[in-house]
Write a protein that holds these residues in place. Structure first.
Motif, PDB file in Angstrom:
ATOM      1  N   PHE A   1       0.847  -1.204   0.000  1.00 59.38           N
ATOM      2  CA  PHE A   1       0.000   0.000   0.000  1.00 59.38           C
ATOM      3  C   PHE A   1       0.876   1.244   0.000  1.00 59.38           C
ATOM      4  O   PHE A   1       0.688   2.165  -0.805  1.00 59.38           O
ATOM      5  N   CYS A   2       1.876   1.253   0.886  1.00 59.63           N
ATOM      6  CA  CYS A   2       2.757   2.427   0.988  1.00 59.63           C
ATOM      7  C   CYS A   2       3.966   2.038   1.845  1.00 59.63           C
ATOM      8  O   CYS A   2       3.802   1.631   3.002  1.00 59.63           O
TER       9      CYS A   2
ATOM     10  N   ARG B   1       6.145   3.863   3.207  1.00 59.40           N
ATOM     11  CA  ARG B   1       6.251   4.725   4.388  1.00 59.40           C
ATOM     12  C   ARG B   1       5.307   4.226   5.497  1.00 59.40           C
ATOM     13  O   ARG B   1       5.681   4.160   6.660  1.00 59.40           O
ATOM     14  N   GLN B   2       4.088   3.859   5.111  1.00 64.20           N
ATOM     15  CA  GLN B   2       3.144   3.344   6.109  1.00 64.20           C
ATOM     16  C   GLN B   2       3.718   2.096   6.784  1.00 64.20           C
ATOM     17  O   GLN B   2       3.645   1.923   7.997  1.00 64.20           O
TER      18      GLN B   2
ATOM     19  N   LEU C   1       6.406   3.163   9.214  1.00 60.32           N
ATOM     20  CA  LEU C   1       5.834   3.845  10.387  1.00 60.32           C
ATOM     21  C   LEU C   1       5.244   2.826  11.358  1.00 60.32           C
ATOM     22  O   LEU C   1       5.422   2.920  12.573  1.00 60.32           O
TER      23      LEU C   1
ATOM     24  N   ALA D   1       7.428  11.197   3.029  1.00 59.95           N
ATOM     25  CA  ALA D   1       6.001  11.220   2.689  1.00 59.95           C
ATOM     26  C   ALA D   1       5.787  11.843   1.321  1.00 59.95           C
ATOM     27  O   ALA D   1       6.460  12.797   0.962  1.00 59.95           O
TER      28      ALA D   1
ATOM     29  N   LYS E   1      -4.303   7.881  -2.360  1.00 58.56           N
ATOM     30  CA  LYS E   1      -4.512   6.785  -1.398  1.00 58.56           C
ATOM     31  C   LYS E   1      -4.361   7.255   0.052  1.00 58.56           C
ATOM     32  O   LYS E   1      -4.849   6.598   0.973  1.00 58.56           O
ATOM     33  N   CYS E   2      -3.677   8.375   0.265  1.00 64.16           N
ATOM     34  CA  CYS E   2      -3.467   8.875   1.634  1.00 64.16           C
ATOM     35  C   CYS E   2      -4.799   9.120   2.341  1.00 64.16           C
ATOM     36  O   CYS E   2      -4.882   9.015   3.566  1.00 64.16           O
TER      37      CYS E   2
ATOM     38  N   CYS F   1      -5.751   6.251   4.362  1.00 64.36           N
ATOM     39  CA  CYS F   1      -4.703   5.752   5.265  1.00 64.36           C
ATOM     40  C   CYS F   1      -5.008   6.158   6.698  1.00 64.36           C
ATOM     41  O   CYS F   1      -5.223   7.334   6.995  1.00 64.36           O
TER      42      CYS F   1
ATOM     43  N   LEU G   1      -2.834   8.997   8.342  1.00 64.05           N
ATOM     44  CA  LEU G   1      -2.779  10.307   7.688  1.00 64.05           C
ATOM     45  C   LEU G   1      -2.437  11.431   8.670  1.00 64.05           C
ATOM     46  O   LEU G   1      -1.575  12.262   8.399  1.00 64.05           O
TER      47      LEU G   1
ATOM     48  N   CYS H   1       1.229  10.985   9.804  1.00 64.31           N
ATOM     49  CA  CYS H   1       2.217  11.089   8.717  1.00 64.31           C
ATOM     50  C   CYS H   1       2.284  12.504   8.150  1.00 64.31           C
ATOM     51  O   CYS H   1       3.355  13.000   7.847  1.00 64.31           O
TER      52      CYS H   1
ATOM     53  N   PRO I   1       1.399  13.854   5.095  1.00 66.90           N
ATOM     54  CA  PRO I   1       2.151  13.843   3.840  1.00 66.90           C
ATOM     55  C   PRO I   1       2.194  15.200   3.155  1.00 66.90           C
ATOM     56  O   PRO I   1       3.053  15.428   2.306  1.00 66.90           O
TER      57      PRO I   1
HETATM   58  S1  SF4 Z   1      -0.603   9.202   4.660  1.00 68.58           S
HETATM   59 FE1  SF4 Z   1       0.051   8.622   2.570  1.00 68.58          FE
HETATM   60  S2  SF4 Z   1       2.325   8.789   2.587  1.00 68.58           S
HETATM   61 FE2  SF4 Z   1       1.616   8.758   4.721  1.00 68.58          FE
HETATM   62  S3  SF4 Z   1       1.754   6.631   5.339  1.00 68.58           S
HETATM   63 FE3  SF4 Z   1      -0.353   6.983   4.646  1.00 68.58          FE
HETATM   64  S4  SF4 Z   1      -0.364   6.428   2.472  1.00 68.58           S
HETATM   65 FE4  SF4 Z   1       1.778   6.668   3.077  1.00 68.58          FE
END
Ligand code: SF4
Length: 213
Positions: free
Chosen positions: A14-15, A17-18, A21, A171, A176-177, A180, A183, A186, A188
């Motif tokens: 999915f991501c 970075r996610q 984290l 980020a 898609k954020c 998430c 959000l 993060c 972004p």
């Molecule tokens: S907000 Fe966006 S960049 Fe941040 S972890 Fe979620 S999907 Fe990834």
């Protein structure tokens, strides 16, 4: 090799970075989507094992692969009667998902990773599994072909690489954020801050300085 949770594969796809984290920085937040998914998984694990129409249904089976360094819990594994006398039962993993079938490979990869674990644990070859989607209440059959196996093995390699590096990718705001759950942690859109806990600390400091200023 450190064993990583199979659920991290979904986060990775999915991501990245996610994934970092959650699994490196240990951040977690729940939104409606994750809560619905959790309830569906809890329901799938609930209830005793049973046998129906000659199929043994085992719930909440713990899986692991020492070779691949992954572990997790399968919602359901069905053990089908072998077609040849004397052969062992054929395990078929079934994973429950909220929503509807996705265009990307996230769910198929997670299911395939379960199959790879089962193959190693039981010494069998598994050709297919099923995804059950809550929205349309239908099963989708997933063939564990060479392409999906390659994609899954590549995702597992990348998962180890990412988490062993200890780095959190920066980020980047994408559509898609909005779906998430991280959000708000993060942020972004705030390009200045690139990683979870450090970013949060920076934001608190910046906000304090602004207040005092
Ligand atoms: S907000 Fe966006 S960049 Fe941040 S972890 Fe979620 S999907 Fe990834």
């Amino acid at each position: 090799m450190t064993s990583r949770p199979m659920s991290a594969l979904q986060h990775l796809l999915f991501c990245e970075r996610q994934c970092a984290l959650i699994h490196s920085e240990r951040l977690w937040a729940e939104n409606r989507l994750t809560a619905e998914g959790r309830v569906l998984h809890d329901k799938a694990h609930d209830g005793p094992d049973e046998t129906r129409d000659g199929i043994r249904i085992v719930r909440g089976l713990h899986l692991h692969s020492a070779t691949l360094g992954i572990h997790g819990v399968a919602d359901v594994v069905e053990f089908h009667r072998p077609t040849e006398p004397g052969a062992t039962s054929l395990p078929v993993p079934v994973e429950y998902k909220r929503g509807r079938p996705k265009r990307d490979d996230c769910d198929r990869v997670q299911l395939c990773a379960q199959a790879l674990c089962l193959e190693e644990m039981l010494g069998v070859e598994i050709s297919r599994g099923h995804l059950f989607y809550g929205r349309n209440r239908r099963r989708q059959t997933v063939e564990f072909d060479a392409g999906l196996r390659d994609t899954t093995l590549a995702a597992i390699r990348r998962l180890h690489e990412l988490l062993e590096s200890g780095e959190t990718p920066p980020a980047a705001r994408e559509p898609k954020c909005d779906a998430c759950s991280l959000l708000d942690l993060c942020l972004p859109g705030a390009l200045r801050f690139s990683s979870g806990v450090a970013a949060w600390n920076d934001r608190q400091f910046a906000s304090l300085m602004e207040t005092e200023g």
